[in-house]
Enzyme design. Structure first.
Site, PDB file in Angstrom:
ATOM      1  N   ARG A 115      39.941  28.867  33.516  1.00  0.00           N
ATOM      2  CA  ARG A 115      40.495  30.122  33.046  1.00  0.00           C
ATOM      3  C   ARG A 115      39.305  31.260  31.891  1.00  0.00           C
ATOM      4  O   ARG A 115      39.873  29.879  30.768  1.00  0.00           O
ATOM      5  CB  ARG A 115      41.893  30.576  33.496  1.00  0.00           C
ATOM      6  CG  ARG A 115      42.202  31.970  33.466  1.00  0.00           C
ATOM      7  CD  ARG A 115      42.354  32.777  34.992  1.00  0.00           C
ATOM      8  NE  ARG A 115      43.082  34.595  34.910  1.00  0.00           N
ATOM      9  CZ  ARG A 115      41.851  35.133  35.656  1.00  0.00           C
ATOM     10  NH1 ARG A 115      40.528  35.432  36.257  1.00  0.00           N
ATOM     11  NH2 ARG A 115      42.867  36.338  35.365  1.00  0.00           N
ATOM     12  N   THR A 386      34.996  38.477  42.402  1.00  0.00           N
ATOM     13  CA  THR A 386      35.133  37.309  42.478  1.00  0.00           C
ATOM     14  C   THR A 386      34.228  36.534  43.529  1.00  0.00           C
ATOM     15  O   THR A 386      34.023  37.223  44.428  1.00  0.00           O
ATOM     16  CB  THR A 386      36.508  37.174  41.996  1.00  0.00           C
ATOM     17  OG1 THR A 386      37.533  38.013  41.389  1.00  0.00           O
ATOM     18  CG2 THR A 386      36.852  35.455  42.340  1.00  0.00           C
ATOM     19  N   THR A 404      35.163  33.633  38.663  1.00  0.00           N
ATOM     20  CA  THR A 404      35.289  35.166  38.547  1.00  0.00           C
ATOM     21  C   THR A 404      34.431  35.553  37.541  1.00  0.00           C
ATOM     22  O   THR A 404      34.565  34.989  35.956  1.00  0.00           O
ATOM     23  CB  THR A 404      36.236  35.904  38.724  1.00  0.00           C
ATOM     24  OG1 THR A 404      36.141  37.561  38.816  1.00  0.00           O
ATOM     25  CG2 THR A 404      37.239  35.682  37.794  1.00  0.00           C
ATOM     26  N   ASN A 406      35.095  38.870  37.178  1.00  0.00           N
ATOM     27  CA  ASN A 406      36.965  40.526  36.822  1.00  0.00           C
ATOM     28  C   ASN A 406      35.961  40.988  38.086  1.00  0.00           C
ATOM     29  O   ASN A 406      35.866  41.177  39.266  1.00  0.00           O
ATOM     30  CB  ASN A 406      37.593  40.705  35.648  1.00  0.00           C
ATOM     31  CG  ASN A 406      38.642  41.643  36.194  1.00  0.00           C
ATOM     32  OD1 ASN A 406      38.958  40.826  37.100  1.00  0.00           O
ATOM     33  ND2 ASN A 406      39.399  42.554  34.985  1.00  0.00           N
ATOM     34  N   ASP A 428      43.274  41.831  32.920  1.00  0.00           N
ATOM     35  CA  ASP A 428      43.878  40.806  33.810  1.00  0.00           C
ATOM     36  C   ASP A 428      45.050  40.770  33.168  1.00  0.00           C
ATOM     37  O   ASP A 428      46.183  40.441  33.790  1.00  0.00           O
ATOM     38  CB  ASP A 428      43.318  39.714  34.517  1.00  0.00           C
ATOM     39  CG  ASP A 428      42.778  39.641  35.732  1.00  0.00           C
ATOM     40  OD1 ASP A 428      42.918  40.843  36.592  1.00  0.00           O
ATOM     41  OD2 ASP A 428      42.064  39.038  36.781  1.00  0.00           O
ATOM     42  N   SER A 457      46.019  35.722  37.318  1.00  0.00           N
ATOM     43  CA  SER A 457      44.906  35.487  37.925  1.00  0.00           C
ATOM     44  C   SER A 457      45.818  36.122  39.329  1.00  0.00           C
ATOM     45  O   SER A 457      46.205  35.092  39.992  1.00  0.00           O
ATOM     46  CB  SER A 457      43.886  34.172  38.074  1.00  0.00           C
ATOM     47  OG  SER A 457      43.665  34.324  39.533  1.00  0.00           O
ATOM     48  N   SER A 458      44.724  36.713  40.997  1.00  0.00           N
ATOM     49  CA  SER A 458      45.451  36.298  41.933  1.00  0.00           C
ATOM     50  C   SER A 458      44.991  35.505  42.581  1.00  0.00           C
ATOM     51  O   SER A 458      44.332  35.346  44.147  1.00  0.00           O
ATOM     52  CB  SER A 458      45.084  38.161  42.363  1.00  0.00           C
ATOM     53  OG  SER A 458      45.795  38.531  41.696  1.00  0.00           O
ATOM     54  N   GLY A 478      38.523  39.272  45.922  1.00  0.00           N
ATOM     55  CA  GLY A 478      38.679  40.856  46.106  1.00  0.00           C
ATOM     56  C   GLY A 478      40.175  40.784  45.210  1.00  0.00           C
ATOM     57  O   GLY A 478      41.211  41.810  45.716  1.00  0.00           O
ATOM     58  N   GLY A 479      40.364  40.919  43.774  1.00  0.00           N
ATOM     59  CA  GLY A 479      41.381  40.651  43.156  1.00  0.00           C
ATOM     60  C   GLY A 479      42.499  40.410  43.765  1.00  0.00           C
ATOM     61  O   GLY A 479      42.770  39.563  43.864  1.00  0.00           O
TER      62      GLY A 479
END
Ligand code: GLY
Length: 574
Positions: A115, A386, A404, A406, A428, A457-458, A478-479
């Site tokens: 990340r 992403t 990603t 973002n 984020d 993050s998701s 998809g966030g």
């Protein structure tokens, strides 16, 4: 053959084709079946040995070819990620970050967190104006929005598990960048839509801004090819030091970016212990914080486990309201309790415990619509654009990577001289507690900005084993909708006994606590929508979300690979 699924069939190999054929080191020369000027999308296929599914046919084909010539799932994943950085610039990347989750055939689990991190000069209130209000454009547009990129370091860390040379795994990407590839209609539209932003947010015009694009045009990225060659020759130093680092730091000046040479040199990926839990006889493995994904899907699946979801039926009022109430509760916890575990004590064990799930659902009453004003985060004592890809090799090694920039094309800044897009991952973070980010998600202190900290993050790369054996590798972009998509995908397979393709193509719904509304895809059943509305839910019809890709090992040992119908996603294998 479906016409819409055929790409660039009218395009013939011209001078450039002849050019790449003369390159002595050419990957493409030795793989004539991978033709960057003439390829097609394959949505589903089963393979006896290894399979890859990703957002772009060329990237999937590269991954499969790498396995066919002796590479394992890790080799395939690295080659696929670098190829995506070229052929899928909206999200495939070297200027962003991601999570690599793997299970080796011997049962060993590996989680590599690459990340992005907040630069050394980042401050808690860096995106607030003098009145304390967020300046949205600063955390979204231009170099000021960038976290320190992690993807190159992540792939080099992943290479410890691979068999082939890193140079060989980067070579296909270099050739796609240097000799060009034909773009899809979707890519042409995306590049045209962002042209003005690319020009505004970058210090110089780039390969993306050369023209108005149309499907079948060839995109050449010579600067990106040169950057990839530096990585090929020098490894980490080819990106985080020297010429590439100079280009990144120079680009910062154009729009108040703060990434320094020191930030780049000091960036390190981190190993994270994956989240593991059982759901109806299946063992689920997913990513730990700084991703919220693994915890959220564990919470939601555990909350619905006591109920007979299969009997309720797919996308019925009964099953959707139950699943939405679990979503409401898990996302409330996300906002309060989750952040980078090196900076915030995330109560992971409690959040994913059976007892906590039971406690959270104590006030759930079937047929009664919950309220996000009443449902807050649980009391605990003690993370839209992403891309995801999945690989399973002949031995049964499984890799799931979600990565990603973002937003689509990140912060719309192409690093002059280096030819790649930068992320806008700083958005984020919780820019201001209680103020929603790009995805409308709220956050608090757990996800505040601190230098070196990683933003929540998701992303939810997920693996499943059945009876101790490798079974599924799956994930999606998809966030904040990501954990819900994976949750619904797993319920479709495990509860509703759907095939992987049916599970992936089924209409999706999304609730994230706040805003207190259920987003449903365009093909979500009208009848269920009306029943939910009549009960008091606020329903928002939205476009499609996510592009879920997965590989599942079938009973006969075949690898069934599926690319989501929602994109150019495509499978390959052997
Ligand atoms: N940038 C989207 C996520 O990491 O969740």
């Amino acid at each position: 053959m479906n016409k819409s699924k055929l790409l660039a069939l009218s395009i013939t190999l011209g001078n450039l084709g002849i050019c790449f054929l003369s390159n002595a080191q050419s990957f493409l020369k030795t793989h004539p079946s991978i033709n960057p000027y003439h390829y097609q999308v394959v949505k589903e296929a089963s393979f006896s040995k290894g399979a890859v599914t990703s957002a772009h046919p060329l990237a999937s084909m590269v991954g499969a070819a790498i396995m066919q010539e002796g590479g394992n799932a890790f080799d395939a994943a690295i080659a696929t990620q670098f190829s995506l950085a070229v052929v899928f610039p909206g999200a495939g990347n070297i200027g962003g970050g991601g999570f690599m989750l793997a299970r080796k055939t011997n049962g060993e689990l590996i989680g590599i967190d690459y990340r992005e991190a907040a630069p050394g000069k980042a401050t808690r209130d860096m995106y607030l104006d003098e009145n304390g209000n967020p300046i949205k454009s600063m955390s979204l547009d231009g170099a000021s929005a960038s976290g320190i990129p992690g993807s190159v370091a992540g792939m080099i860390a992943t290479h410890a598990y691979a068999k082939l040379s890193l140079a060989a795994l980067i070579e296909p990407a270099i050739e796609f960048a240097e000799y060009g590839f034909v773009i899809t209609e979707r890519e042409a539209k995306g590049l045209n839509a962002e042209k003005a932003n690319f020009l505004k947010n970058s210090s110089a015009p780039s390969a993306f801004t050369k023209k108005e694009w149309k499907a079948g045009d060839t995109l050449y990225q010579p600067e990106l090819a040169a950057t990839l060659k530096r990585i090929q020759q020098k490894g980490l130093a080819g990106f985080y030091e020297g010429e590439t680092a100079d280009y990144i730091v120079n680009e910062m000046k154009h729009s108040a970016g703060i990434i320094s040479k020191e930030d780049l040199k000091n960036y390190r990926p981190k190993f994270r212990k994956p989240i593991e839990f059982d759901y109806r006889g299946h063992h689920v493995i997913s990513f730990a914080p700084p991703s919220s994904g693994g915890i959220i899907i564990a919470q939601m699946l555990k909350m619905i486990q006591p109920y007979n979801v299969e009997k309720m039926g797919l996308n019925t009022e009964a099953s959707v309201s139950l699943m939405v109430e679990a979503q409401r509760r898990a996302y409330a916890d996300r906002a309060e309790h989750m952040g980078d575990p090196d900076y915030w004590k995330v109560p992971t064990d409690t959040l994913i415990s059976d007892g906590y799930a039971k406690e959270r659902m104590k006030d759930y009453q079937p047929g009664v619509v919950g309220s996000s004003k009443i449902t807050k985060a649980g009391l605990v004592h003690e993370s839209e654009q992403t891309t995801h890809f999945s690989v399973i090799d002949a031995e049964g090694n499984m890799v799931a990577i979600t990565t990603t920039l973002n937003d689509t094309y990140g912060n719309k800044t192409i690093v002059a001289g280096a030819g790649f897009l930068l992320n806008n991952e700083m958005d984020d973070f919780s820019v201001k507690p209680g103020v929603p980010n790009m995805y409308g998600a709220l956050g608090g202190e757990a996800n505040s900005i601190v230098p070196g900290k990683r933003m929540l993050s998701s992303m939810t790369p997920t693996l499943v084993t059945l009876n101790g054996k490798p079974y599924i590798s799956i994930g999606t972009p998809g966030g904040t909708t990501i954990p819900n998509q994976v949750y619904e995908g797993l319920v479709n397979i495990i509860d509703h006994k759907m095939s992987l393709k049916e599970a992936i193509d089924a209409p999706r719904f999304h609730h994230q606590w706040i805003p207190d509304q259920v987003g449903v895809e365009t093909d979500f059943p009208e009848e269920t929508m009306n029943a939910l509305k009549a009960n008091g839910y606020t329903i928002i019809r939205r476009g499609r979300f996510g592009r879920m890709d997965g590989v599942q090992i079938l009973q006969d040992g075949k690898r069934n690979a599926v690319g989501d119908k929602r994109g150019d996603d495509s499978v390959a294998g052997y």
